[in-house]
Design an enzyme around this catalytic site. Structure first.
Site, mmCIF file in Angstrom:
data_model
loop_
_atom_site.group_PDB
_atom_site.id
_atom_site.type_symbol
_atom_site.label_atom_id
_atom_site.label_comp_id
_atom_site.label_asym_id
_atom_site.label_seq_id
_atom_site.Cartn_x
_atom_site.Cartn_y
_atom_site.Cartn_z
ATOM 1 N N GLU A 79 86.644 70.766 42.356
ATOM 2 C CA GLU A 79 85.189 70.828 42.450
ATOM 3 C C GLU A 79 84.754 71.350 43.823
ATOM 4 O O GLU A 79 85.245 70.904 44.862
ATOM 5 C CB GLU A 79 84.645 69.421 42.210
ATOM 6 C CG GLU A 79 83.149 69.266 42.256
ATOM 7 C CD GLU A 79 82.713 67.826 41.971
ATOM 8 O OE1 GLU A 79 81.516 67.604 41.754
ATOM 9 O OE2 GLU A 79 83.592 66.930 41.964
ATOM 10 N N LYS A 124 77.458 71.277 36.007
ATOM 11 C CA LYS A 124 77.780 69.852 35.863
ATOM 12 C C LYS A 124 76.575 69.088 35.311
ATOM 13 O O LYS A 124 75.460 69.200 35.826
ATOM 14 C CB LYS A 124 78.178 69.289 37.232
ATOM 15 C CG LYS A 124 78.637 67.845 37.245
ATOM 16 C CD LYS A 124 79.085 67.465 38.664
ATOM 17 C CE LYS A 124 79.581 66.034 38.765
ATOM 18 N NZ LYS A 124 80.044 65.712 40.140
ATOM 19 N N CYS A 166 84.196 66.708 37.235
ATOM 20 C CA CYS A 166 84.303 65.353 37.773
ATOM 21 C C CYS A 166 83.649 64.284 36.883
ATOM 22 O O CYS A 166 84.219 63.868 35.899
ATOM 23 C CB CYS A 166 83.729 65.302 39.188
ATOM 24 S SG CYS A 166 84.334 63.870 40.141
#
Length: 587
Positions: A48, A118, A154
């Site tokens: 990330e 995300k 994540c």
């Protein structure tokens, strides 16, 4: 997609970028791409925000920074020839005044081929992503000529019935890649691996999880990347606290028959981006089978402290560190960590005896320096102490053995260390532990003076375990046994012992854990077997010393909740939890 052996080789690049070093981070990507190509990898994923480093914090509020990240991303795209890459990068906002996106970017055939934004932005503990990012809206899968790969970032994988389940609702998506920057705390690696195995099994997919590596201010990222197959088995595991390339061959088609009893899929459907088939390597070397084991709990913490210290020193441009060597446990352990992180030639110890320093501790300080083979300077503070007494006496403050005189000694030592820092450009490492910092058993501008607090989040009981383990792994008494066994003392007055002022450390550390890490009340702490007066007094000390902790240097987080980024309380605060004796508002 058809390949010579019916498989696609996918790799995870567990790397250590530096926040803001865009050119260096792109160079890091290029180095791992070359290594992955030699290994026959066709699709390679990086952590990330690898392009800018994590967490970039308020750099994300600078439009120029975002523009430079986009330019760096374009440079990284030029590396995606003969291999497909997934990299993390910030993406500029859709409109003026909006927040950027935390994006997983697919680089393919020399260009940016797809972006996934995300969806789940963590905003707890050390995470503050809702301050910086806008959330994405839809899952995304990329069809690479027959191999369908879902992209996630994540927190997306930590959420039940989240984007990973949505990706798996598409029967053709057999692989999900999760790029992550998950900070370390004790036993976090096994915890993550259990989750990845569960996610893979419950969704019947291959899960490729790549985690960031390295130290960034108070955070350490341990790597420990994981590849799990649809049966929930660990296929490969990245080395903890080391750069690594983790590789697995995925059969095509990657998706087995749906497991029985699978839960209903999430309602959201992923968007699909279709691209040409992956490159086929001209020659694919045999896949090396390697299973890296998890470290033992104490050894794991030690490695985190070493990595966090090395990266803080090196990434901030310091060539050398200096620390006070008292002959006590904490300074001995800090010195050992510094040597393991930087090498003995980059570490200097300073012993600063006073009239209250015992011959035993002074001898142990010298033995430790000889064992570690570091330079040791001896700077007696008696003359400076006498000078302070004289100056204060002229102001009508009589010399007496109270906290004033004790702290003067600590501050003289802090002054000398900072003078060495100024004269030689060295970084001062402080040596206080979490137990002391919690209850204020430390001196502002004295033993708290410095640039980096290696043991800031290490309880005293764990410090003892770390020292013993360091000796065991070295197969020699690097830290003298007399240091480990001696009752802790600041030696600021005759016969002083820590336990004269504090509960036994095993009790103190238990109260700190319950109150700080688990947010239990005094009554709940007493219910866990702690004597009521001890619980009330310790909690009160923790509350009253917030002002000291706010002025402490940064240090390495190794527990689930550290002072600083994790735990943020007001300094001006009259609320007190005194247990059953207190009213509804506390005081």
């Amino acid at each position: 997609m058809k390949t010579t052996n019916g498989t696609v080789r996918i790799g995870l690049a567990q790397v250590n970028p530096t926040v803001g070093d865009l050119a260096g981070n792109v160079g890091l990507v290029g180095r791992l791409v070359a290594e992955a190509k030699r290994a026959g990898v066709q699709l390679l994923a990086f952590p990330e925000l690898v392009i800018c480093g994590y967490p970039p914090e308020d750099l994300l509020l600078k439009p120029r920074f975002l523009a430079d990240c986009e330019a760096a991303l374009a440079q990284a795209a030029s590396l995606a020839r003969g291999i497909a890459l997934v990299v993390g990068a910030p993406e500029k906002p859709d409109h003026r005044g909006g927040h950027p996106y935390n994006t997983a970017v697919l680089l393919y055939r020399g260009r940016i081929a797809a972006r996934y934004r995300k969806i789940h932005l963590p905003n707890y503990g050390v995470f503050d992503e809702q301050r910086y990012f806008s959330a994405g809206e839809a899952p995304l899968a990329v069809d690479l000529g027959g191999l369908r790969v879902g992209l996630s970032v994540c927190e997306d994988v930590w959420v039940d019935r989240g984007p990973v389940e949505a990706l798996a609702s598409d029967a053709e998506t057999g692989v999900v890649v999760n790029i992550s920057a998950s900070p370390y705390h004790r036993r976090k690696g096994p915890e993550r691996e259990r989750l990845m195995r569960r996610r893979a099994k419950e969704n019947g997919i291959w899960l490729f999880y790549v985690n960031l590596l390295g130290g960034q201010d108070e955070l350490v990222f341990d790597g420990s990347s994981v590849i799990a197959d649809p049966a929930g088995r660990t296929v490969a595991r990245g080395r903890p606290f080391r750069e690594d390339l983790i590789v697995a061959d995925v059969p095509v088609p990657a998706r087995p028959a749906a497991p029985r009893g699978r839960r209903p899929r999430a309602a959201a459907r992923p968007a699909i981006v279709r691209l040409p088939a992956l490159y086929r390597p001209a020659r694919r070397p045999p896949l090396r089978r390697r299973r890296t084991g998890h470290l033992a709990p104490v050894a794991e913490v030690y490695e985190a402290l070493v990595l966090g210290t090395r990266d803080y020193v090196d990434k901030n441009g310091f060539s050398h560190v200096v620390l006070g060597i008292s002959g006590g446990l904490d300074s001995a352990l800090t010195a050992a960590i510094a040597v393991d992180a930087l090498g003995r030639d980059r570490v200097t110890g300073v012993t600063m005896p006073s009239g209250y320093t015992s011959e035993e501790t002074l001898a142990d300080a010298r033995r430790l320096a000889a064992s570690l083979r570091i330079e040791l300077l001896e700077l007696p503070i008696g003359p400076a102490h006498d000078a302070y007494r004289g100056i204060l006496g002229d102001a009508g403050i009589a010399a007496r053995l109270d906290v004033t005189e004790e702290n003067i000694q600590a501050r003289i030592r802090g002054n000398l260390l900072m003078a060495l820092s100024n004269a030689r450009g060295w970084l001062v490492l402080t040596t206080g532990n979490k137990s002391e910092t919690a209850v204020g058993y430390c001196t502002l501008y004295g033993d708290m003076a410095g640039g980096f607090a290696v043991l800031k989040d290490v309880p005293k009981t764990l410090a003892w375990a770390l020292a013993r383990d360091r000796n065991r792994r070295a197969r020699q008494e690097t830290i003298p046994r007399s240091i480990i066994r001696r009752p802790p003392s600041a030696e600021l007055r005759p016969g002083q012992c820590d336990q004269d002022s504090l509960p036994a450390y095993r009790i103190l550390d238990r109260v700190i854990e319950l109150y700080v890490e688990h947010d239990l009340s005094v009554d709940e702490i007493v219910a866990r077997g702690i004597e009521p007066a001890t619980a009330r007094r310790t909690v009160d000390l923790i509350d009253r010393n917030e002002y000291k902790r706010r002025q402490a240097p940064p240090g390495i987080k190794i527990t689930p909740k550290a002072f600083g980024r994790d735990r943020r309380l007001p300094i001006t605060n009259r609320y007190r939890d005194r247990g059953r004796r207190s009213g509804p508002t506390g005081p």
